[in-house]
Structures are given as structure tokens and as C-alpha cells.
Scaffold this active site. Sequence first.
Site, mmCIF file in Angstrom:
data_model
loop_
_atom_site.group_PDB
_atom_site.id
_atom_site.type_symbol
_atom_site.label_atom_id
_atom_site.label_comp_id
_atom_site.label_asym_id
_atom_site.label_seq_id
_atom_site.Cartn_x
_atom_site.Cartn_y
_atom_site.Cartn_z
ATOM 1 N N ILE A 108 77.912 -41.360 -51.878
ATOM 2 C CA ILE A 108 79.185 -41.975 -52.287
ATOM 3 C C ILE A 108 79.327 -43.332 -51.607
ATOM 4 O O ILE A 108 80.419 -43.901 -51.559
ATOM 5 C CB ILE A 108 80.389 -41.090 -51.886
ATOM 6 C CG1 ILE A 108 80.224 -40.610 -50.444
ATOM 7 C CG2 ILE A 108 80.583 -39.938 -52.829
ATOM 8 C CD1 ILE A 108 81.431 -40.707 -49.638
ATOM 9 N N ALA A 109 78.197 -43.827 -51.034
ATOM 10 C CA ALA A 109 78.288 -45.047 -50.225
ATOM 11 C C ALA A 109 78.035 -46.281 -51.086
ATOM 12 O O ALA A 109 78.985 -46.941 -51.524
ATOM 13 C CB ALA A 109 77.312 -44.952 -49.069
ATOM 14 N N ARG A 110 76.794 -46.588 -51.318
ATOM 15 C CA ARG A 110 76.428 -47.726 -52.141
ATOM 16 C C ARG A 110 75.083 -47.448 -52.786
ATOM 17 O O ARG A 110 74.211 -46.816 -52.166
ATOM 18 C CB ARG A 110 76.265 -49.003 -51.295
ATOM 19 C CG ARG A 110 77.538 -49.742 -50.988
ATOM 20 C CD ARG A 110 78.119 -50.392 -52.247
ATOM 21 N NE ARG A 110 79.362 -51.077 -51.968
ATOM 22 C CZ ARG A 110 80.568 -50.497 -51.961
ATOM 23 N NH1 ARG A 110 80.712 -49.216 -52.224
ATOM 24 N NH2 ARG A 110 81.654 -51.217 -51.711
ATOM 25 N N GLY A 128 81.678 -43.148 -39.933
ATOM 26 C CA GLY A 128 82.926 -43.905 -39.817
ATOM 27 C C GLY A 128 84.084 -43.009 -40.217
ATOM 28 O O GLY A 128 83.977 -41.780 -40.219
ATOM 29 N N ARG A 129 85.194 -43.656 -40.599
ATOM 30 C CA ARG A 129 86.399 -42.873 -40.921
ATOM 31 C C ARG A 129 86.183 -41.927 -42.099
ATOM 32 O O ARG A 129 86.685 -40.799 -42.096
ATOM 33 C CB ARG A 129 87.563 -43.811 -41.263
ATOM 34 C CG ARG A 129 87.930 -44.742 -40.141
ATOM 35 C CD ARG A 129 88.962 -44.090 -39.234
ATOM 36 N NE ARG A 129 89.072 -44.828 -37.989
ATOM 37 C CZ ARG A 129 89.805 -45.915 -37.818
ATOM 38 N NH1 ARG A 129 90.506 -46.393 -38.800
ATOM 39 N NH2 ARG A 129 89.847 -46.530 -36.656
ATOM 40 N N ILE A 130 85.432 -42.397 -43.106
ATOM 41 C CA ILE A 130 85.234 -41.530 -44.287
ATOM 42 C C ILE A 130 84.325 -40.355 -43.916
ATOM 43 O O ILE A 130 84.601 -39.204 -44.269
ATOM 44 C CB ILE A 130 84.677 -42.338 -45.477
ATOM 45 C CG1 ILE A 130 85.692 -43.393 -45.914
ATOM 46 C CG2 ILE A 130 84.324 -41.413 -46.648
ATOM 47 C CD1 ILE A 130 85.204 -44.364 -46.976
ATOM 48 N N ARG A 165 75.003 -44.991 -35.840
ATOM 49 C CA ARG A 165 74.511 -45.976 -34.859
ATOM 50 C C ARG A 165 74.984 -45.612 -33.452
ATOM 51 O O ARG A 165 74.263 -45.709 -32.490
ATOM 52 C CB ARG A 165 75.051 -47.366 -35.203
ATOM 53 C CG ARG A 165 74.084 -48.209 -35.979
ATOM 54 C CD ARG A 165 74.732 -49.494 -36.339
ATOM 55 N NE ARG A 165 76.137 -49.234 -36.743
ATOM 56 C CZ ARG A 165 76.999 -50.154 -37.089
ATOM 57 N NH1 ARG A 165 76.658 -51.413 -37.072
ATOM 58 N NH2 ARG A 165 78.234 -49.854 -37.450
ATOM 59 N N HIS A 180 81.034 -44.617 -60.070
ATOM 60 C CA HIS A 180 81.632 -45.271 -58.896
ATOM 61 C C HIS A 180 83.155 -45.098 -58.884
ATOM 62 O O HIS A 180 83.911 -46.081 -58.907
ATOM 63 C CB HIS A 180 81.239 -46.758 -58.858
ATOM 64 C CG HIS A 180 81.280 -47.331 -57.482
ATOM 65 N ND1 HIS A 180 80.419 -48.314 -57.043
ATOM 66 C CD2 HIS A 180 82.094 -47.065 -56.419
ATOM 67 C CE1 HIS A 180 80.710 -48.620 -55.785
ATOM 68 N NE2 HIS A 180 81.717 -47.876 -55.387
ATOM 69 N N ILE A 181 83.577 -43.836 -58.809
ATOM 70 C CA ILE A 181 85.017 -43.546 -58.907
ATOM 71 C C ILE A 181 85.533 -42.746 -57.709
ATOM 72 O O ILE A 181 86.597 -42.133 -57.791
ATOM 73 C CB ILE A 181 85.355 -42.780 -60.210
ATOM 74 C CG1 ILE A 181 84.527 -41.478 -60.315
ATOM 75 C CG2 ILE A 181 85.149 -43.657 -61.428
ATOM 76 C CD1 ILE A 181 85.015 -40.526 -61.394
ATOM 77 N N GLU A 217 73.880 -50.715 -60.414
ATOM 78 C CA GLU A 217 74.944 -50.249 -61.315
ATOM 79 C C GLU A 217 75.650 -51.448 -61.953
ATOM 80 O O GLU A 217 75.683 -52.522 -61.343
ATOM 81 C CB GLU A 217 75.950 -49.370 -60.534
ATOM 82 C CG GLU A 217 76.718 -50.087 -59.462
ATOM 83 C CD GLU A 217 77.527 -49.114 -58.580
ATOM 84 O OE1 GLU A 217 76.985 -48.113 -58.105
ATOM 85 O OE2 GLU A 217 78.717 -49.407 -58.387
#
Length: 339
Positions: free
Chosen positions: A240-242, A159-161, A181, A289-290, A271
Site C-alpha cells: 500500500i506504499a508506492r 512510521g505512523r501508518i 531504519r 491506489h485508493i 501506474e
Amino acid sequence: MTAKPKVWVARPLFPDVLARLTEYFDVQAEAVERPRSPSELKERLAGVDAAIVGLTDKVDAATLAGNQRLRVVANLGVGFNNLDVDALTRAGVLASNTPEVLNESVADYAWALMLAAARRVGAAERWLRAGQWAGSQMRFDDWLGVDVHGRTLGILGMGRIGQAIARRAAGFDMKVVYHNRSRLAEPLERACGATLVSKPELLRLADHLVLVLPYTAANRHAIGAPELAQMKPSAVLVNIARGGIVDDAALAAALREGRLAAAGLDVFEGEPAVHPGLLALDNVVLSPHIASASEDTRRDMANIAADNVIAALGFGEAAGKPPTPLNPAVMDAWAARKA
Ligand code: GLV
């Protein structure tokens, strides 16, 4: 004079953003950041017209049951797997997130973790701070890491990130492969200098693999023991996603046993708890998560959350037009009910 609508702010927020909200609302703002139990969250949401919540606040059908007053839930984040958007829609509650503004800061942070993990910045700093440099017999071949420049960057989720991360790779002379995808449009692919590959190829080719997937049930443990086994033992993994996209127990085992060189993790399964196997390792860089936490970006995110609440409740210059709703049809239902 009619009473001001009540807004609950679940996370400590910039004072100037709270001041903006206070112009229109009776604001109840929390002073400390902490996870809340479902029953506490349900209780806090009862009796307010809107809430600004954080990513550990899980709002679902049970949280909303019996709540006749709540109209807006604004999430402080682009990812919204903590919100059951269907349940919010059924309850007539508008949900919003904070897309776009954080793309570049999160991409910067992915690189920070990649570089820190590859070049052992965290472990070296801990060693220095522990006073071990002076008087040690540090060798020329100590503290060897993995190069980043000239290697292959793999990106899972484009995606954008993911695209912002890929664009930065040109400066490091890296080859970029991605799995997603769907294939990016050709001009975007060219701008990113990236080539689409299958997931097994991505795992096999990447020297540095960055995860940028949204969390869904299908993406749970997208990187588990079988996937880690397909990666190079010299590879570096960055999440850095989830949390939950990686099987943290399997990752800790791979890092401990030298089946993966290093990892940089900003997010964790469950977390703020962190798997003890990860905490015990030196070849992993851990942060709370920063990834979006630059001064400008967090301020933009807070303002967008506030803008959504202000506009959705019919105030301000954009009254009736919240900037980033997730279920805008809810507002049509409000309008139809009023008419
Ligand atoms: C952070 O994780 C976000 O989703 O904004």
C-alpha cells in the site's frame, strides 16, 4: 479591485472544497482524473499562483523552468515522491502534503487487502458473478485460503501508518515483527506489540508482509526476486506504499509459480498501467491506489491541500501559516524579499 490569484486544481475535487477556494481565488479545476505529460503539466502551471496536484503529477526542475509566477504546489497525498522538493525550494515555491489524517484509513485498507488476498475474496467474487456457483460441483476443500489470525504479521517501514497497522493485529492474535531504519521508542513498540528484526528475518518470518515504506531511490525494488525468494511460499504480500518498491515482474513470476501464495496491491510501478503478468493472475487482489479513499479521509486531505494554498497565499484565519509545508523556509525567503 486587484485580480484574485489563480489556482489550478489538477484532480476533480469535492465541490465544497472548490467552493472554499473560490472565495479567495480564480479557480481552474479539472473535471477528469488523468495523468499529464511533463509539457502539459508545465503549461498548466504557467500563469497560476498555486496548484493542487495529484500523485501522478511529477513536478521537477524542468516543469518549473521559466515559471515566474507559481508560489505553491499542494500535493493531494502524504507521499510526495512526485515532487522534487529541492527544485521547488530553489524555485521559491512552497510545497505541502497531507500527513496524519489518512493514517487510520490507510491502515484499515492494508487489512482489507491482506484479508481479501489471504481468503481469496476477489477471485471468489469473480467466480460467483460469472454464474459458476449454481450448477457447479463445489467441493468442501475448494476455495481454501491462508489464515490471518494467529499468524505472524511482518511490517516493512514502521512510521505512523505501519504502527496503525500493527495495533490492529492484537485483535487477530498475531505476532508482529517489523523492520525499519530505526527502532521505535519502547512505549511505541509496546503499544504496537511489535518486535524489531533484520530485513532477512522479516522476510523469513512473515506469513503476511505489509509494505509501508516511502518511495526513494534506495527503496526501489526493495522487494525483488532475491527478497521474494526468502519468503514462505504460503506468504501473502501487501503493498500500500508506492509502486516501484516491489519489482512487479518478479512478483508476478513468484505468484504464478506458486513461490508466494497471494498478494494485495494498491500501487504499481508505472501506474495507472498495471503489469500484464499481474492482471493475468487470480491470486492477487488489485485496486487503483485508493487506500486513503474513505469519505472522511479524502475530504480531510482535500481540505488540508486547500488550507495550505489559502494560508500560504496570505488568506483566511491562518494567513501566513500553512498547516503542512514541506519546505517552510521558502516562506522566510518570501518575507525577506518583501522586507
Ligand atoms: C497515497 O498514496 C498518499 O501518499 O497519500
